[in-house]
Scaffold this active site. Structure first.
Site, mmCIF file in Angstrom:
data_model
loop_
_atom_site.group_PDB
_atom_site.id
_atom_site.type_symbol
_atom_site.label_atom_id
_atom_site.label_comp_id
_atom_site.label_asym_id
_atom_site.label_seq_id
_atom_site.Cartn_x
_atom_site.Cartn_y
_atom_site.Cartn_z
ATOM 1 N N GLY A 284 0.615 -0.370 5.521
ATOM 2 C CA GLY A 284 1.129 -1.265 6.576
ATOM 3 C C GLY A 284 0.163 -2.146 7.230
ATOM 4 O O GLY A 284 0.129 -3.011 8.280
ATOM 5 N N GLY A 285 -0.852 -2.768 6.166
ATOM 6 C CA GLY A 285 -1.690 -3.756 6.481
ATOM 7 C C GLY A 285 -2.476 -3.705 7.736
ATOM 8 O O GLY A 285 -2.965 -2.590 8.084
ATOM 9 N N THR B 269 -3.412 0.533 -3.174
ATOM 10 C CA THR B 269 -2.633 -0.569 -2.746
ATOM 11 C C THR B 269 -2.862 -1.757 -3.817
ATOM 12 O O THR B 269 -3.890 -1.690 -4.614
ATOM 13 C CB THR B 269 -2.987 -1.048 -1.344
ATOM 14 O OG1 THR B 269 -2.103 -2.270 -0.912
ATOM 15 C CG2 THR B 269 -4.213 -1.527 -1.300
ATOM 16 N N SER C 261 -11.036 -3.133 4.592
ATOM 17 C CA SER C 261 -9.469 -2.889 4.404
ATOM 18 C C SER C 261 -9.244 -2.127 5.769
ATOM 19 O O SER C 261 -10.220 -2.002 6.678
ATOM 20 C CB SER C 261 -9.628 -1.533 3.393
ATOM 21 O OG SER C 261 -8.464 -1.017 3.293
ATOM 22 N N THR D 88 1.016 -1.139 0.099
ATOM 23 C CA THR D 88 0.016 0.021 -0.117
ATOM 24 C C THR D 88 0.868 0.975 -0.031
ATOM 25 O O THR D 88 2.171 1.265 0.364
ATOM 26 C CB THR D 88 -1.072 -0.017 1.302
ATOM 27 O OG1 THR D 88 -1.411 -1.300 1.362
ATOM 28 C CG2 THR D 88 -1.733 0.878 1.420
HETATM 29 O O1 DON Z 1 -6.434 -2.673 2.495
HETATM 30 C C1 DON Z 1 -6.010 -3.169 3.428
HETATM 31 O O2 DON Z 1 -5.898 -3.166 4.628
HETATM 32 C C2 DON Z 1 -4.638 -3.800 2.817
HETATM 33 N N1 DON Z 1 -4.846 -4.644 1.625
HETATM 34 C C3 DON Z 1 -3.524 -3.013 3.017
HETATM 35 C C4 DON Z 1 -2.146 -3.408 2.437
HETATM 36 C C5 DON Z 1 -0.895 -2.831 2.963
HETATM 37 O O3 DON Z 1 -1.207 -1.872 3.617
HETATM 38 C C6 DON Z 1 0.326 -3.605 2.698
HETATM 39 N N2 DON Z 1 1.550 -2.708 3.079
HETATM 40 N N3 DON Z 1 2.291 -2.776 3.853
#
Ligand code: DON
Length: 556
Positions: free
Chosen positions: A457-458, A383, A436, A365
């Site tokens: 950051g997931g 992302t 998300s 992302t």
């Molecule tokens: O939408 C979300 O929560 C995830 N797909 C975000 C993924 C993400 O931030 C990966 N990066 N570090």
């Protein structure tokens, strides 16, 4: 009197360990410097913040294929100078042929197909999202906003150290080398210091520039994408692409210390999480022991633990599931959650369940922030999900596809990439958007732009955004210090308090004594999100790029 003034000065100096970028008129903060330059040039040549956001989004798709994309999706939050706000949702959707158990093997175990390869992708939303934002709120012609990206793709740009090391890291090599087109386009072409030219992507961008988003969803790009999907066992069809619409809705709103928080509604869990956690913290006095103290980290971690328990149960695409937003943010509910926090001891996650809400009522992302000379503010998080998405580059089109299907609960109750446990509400259904964490957020004070931020950051995104807000609101840090300060993360399950480097071993010992399992973050994922921030401080815009990444803040 003189002594008092001197002390106040020294005190404010001690809070200013590192200076953010300062500008009077306009500011961009972007996670890749060439794309930041594109945004600044659009603003300086008369574009508004929406124009700059569109240009930056397409530029990042060229210069930052780790997360910048046209094959993914995301959220755009805007607050205009006249006070109007909007939230544009261009989240990917499950293809029409998607099924609930599509990522389970014959024994009912979760496979890797939601993360890697042709079946991992949701229907991309970025191009439609940018088109919608531009048509409604843009000022400059569409083609002019696509030109910088097109030029970067056609003429190339020097591969930076950070791009080269991310691309050629063990994990990414393993991912991308499985797909011949990704190997050819990225691994064999992009080397440190060399010029990286992407002719296929340039041709795709040129079509989107000249024919608009309809090329991506109905035209030549759509046809090539659907044909490649069909011959590789993927699910996305021309019908999926044709049907895709970005959606505009009201942002979610709340308050902290009287400031207005404008943030992401479902299908993001981020905004609800942010407001619920701020609600538990407000008036708790958690901040009295000071930034970074074991007692304050403990209290905030307990708040996080309680929200993430709710996240596991109450979130799904609002078109398919009624997310009980009002109940989750009810002050009485929040007070009851707060009252279960012991300020001296950790509550084991096994003792915390998603809260009792009563009957249900009838959300790799990248993030960027832009403020223009008129005071319009645009925050975008978009992302491909994991770095370089599914690893698949569509032959002849030059862009990577997302693996956003992994944000669904492939098997309700089992963990996903981010170790998140999610419920029935987030099970796979055709046409549905996965929940998300992305949390683009804008805060106003006395009716004026005060703070804007967001992060990749997931599952750590929401907690990263929360901590930067607390650093500004409660610990009065400048934008850069607020972003730099070491962070921590708790997501209920696993029952673990993750801490970044910089949280002292003594503090960790105190947290362990309170009953926390503490794990210092290391390895391939050593940070709690990368939070990009703009703070409006007395007429000066402070732009802070997170040192955990390689971004750039610049203004004029
Ligand atoms: O939408 C979300 O929560 C995830 N797909 C975000 C993924 C993400 O931030 C990966 N990066 N570090």
């Amino acid at each position: 009197m003189r002594i008092k003034t001197a002390c106040a000065f020294l005190l404010s100096m001690s809070l200013l360990a590192r200076q953010p970028e300062h500008a009077r008129h306009a500011m961009v903060v972007v996670q890749e410097p060439l794309a930041a330059d594109v945004g600044l040039r659009v603003l300086q040549s008369g574009g508004n913040a929406i124009d700059a956001a569109v240009a930056v989004a397409f530029a990042l798709a060229v210069t930052y294929p780790y997360a910048g994309n046209i094959g993914g999706g995301g959220f755009l939050l805007a607050r205009f100078a006249d006070g109007r706000t909007t939230f544009i949702d261009f989240r990917e959707k499950a293809p029409l042929a998607a099924t609930r158990n599509m990522y389970l093997d014959s024994k009912g175990n979760v496979t890797k197909d939601s993360l890697v390869g042709w079946r991992a992708s949701g229907v991309p939303g970025t191009v439609r999202g940018m088109e919608l934002a531009h048509q409604k709120y843009g000022r400059k012609p569409w083609a002019e906003l696509l030109d910088p990206a097109l030029k970067l793709a056609a003429e190339g740009f020097p591969v930076s150290y950070s791009f080269a090391t991310s691309l050629h890291s063990e994990n990414e090599m393993k991912l991308l080398s499985q797909f011949p087109e990704s190997k050819r386009v990225f691994l064999e072409t992009a080397h440190y210091g060399d010029k990286f030219v992407q002719p296929d992507l340039a041709a795709t961008l040129k079509r989107i520039r000249d024919r608009g988003a309809s090329d991506f969803y109905e035209g030549e790009t759509a046809q090539k994408l659907a044909a490649a999907m069909a011959s590789n066992g993927g699910l996305i069809t021309l019908a999926d692409l044709k049907a895709y619409q970005a959606a505009e809705q009201e942002p979610l709103r709340g308050r902290y210390h009287g400031d207005e928080i404008i943030t992401a509604p479902p299908p993001s869990a981020g905004g609800v999480g942010l407001l619920q956690m701020l609600g538990m913290l407000e008036g708790s006095g958690y901040e009295k022991t000071g930034a970074g103290s074991a007692a304050s980290i403990h209290y905030v971690a307990e708040v996080m633990r309680r929200f993430y328990a709710d996240r596991s149960e109450y979130f799904g695409d609002p078109d398919f599931f009624k997310v009980p937003v009002r109940k989750l943010l009810d002050p009485r509910y929040i007070a009851s959650r707060r009252s279960s926090i012991d300020p001296a001891h950790a509550t084991p996650s096994g003792q915390i369940r998603p809260g009792e809400l009563g009957a249900h009522e009838s959300t790799e992302t990248t993030h960027f922030n832009i403020v223009d000379n008129d005071g319009n503010a645009v925050a975008v998080t978009y992302t491909l999900n994991a770095g370089y998405g599914s690893g698949v580059t569509v032959p002849g089109l030059g862009f990577l596809l997302n693996d956003e299907m992994d944000d669904f609960a492939a098997k309700p109750g089992a963990e996903n990439l981010f170790h998140l446990i999610q419920g029935e509400a987030n099970a796979i259904q055709p046409g549905k958007r996965p929940i998300s964490n992305m949390t683009p957020t804008i805060i106003t004070r006395d009716g004026k732009l005060f703070l804007m931020l967001g992060a990749p950051g997931g599952s750590r995104i929401i907690n990263g955004v929360l901590q930067v807000i607390l650093n500004v609101e409660d610990f009065h840090m400048n934008a850069q210090d607020a972003v730099d300060a070491p962070r921590f993360h708790h997501q209920w399950m696993p029952d673990m308090l993750y801490v970044e480097q910089g949280i002292s071993p003594d503090t960790v010992a105190l947290l362990r004594a309170m009953g926390h399992e503490v794990s210092p973050l290391e390895g391939s994922s050593p940070v709690v999100a990368r939070v990009e921030t703009i703070l409006n401080a007395g007429g000066w815009l402070q732009g802070a790029a997170d040192p955990r990444g390689n971004g750039k803040a610049e203004g004029y």
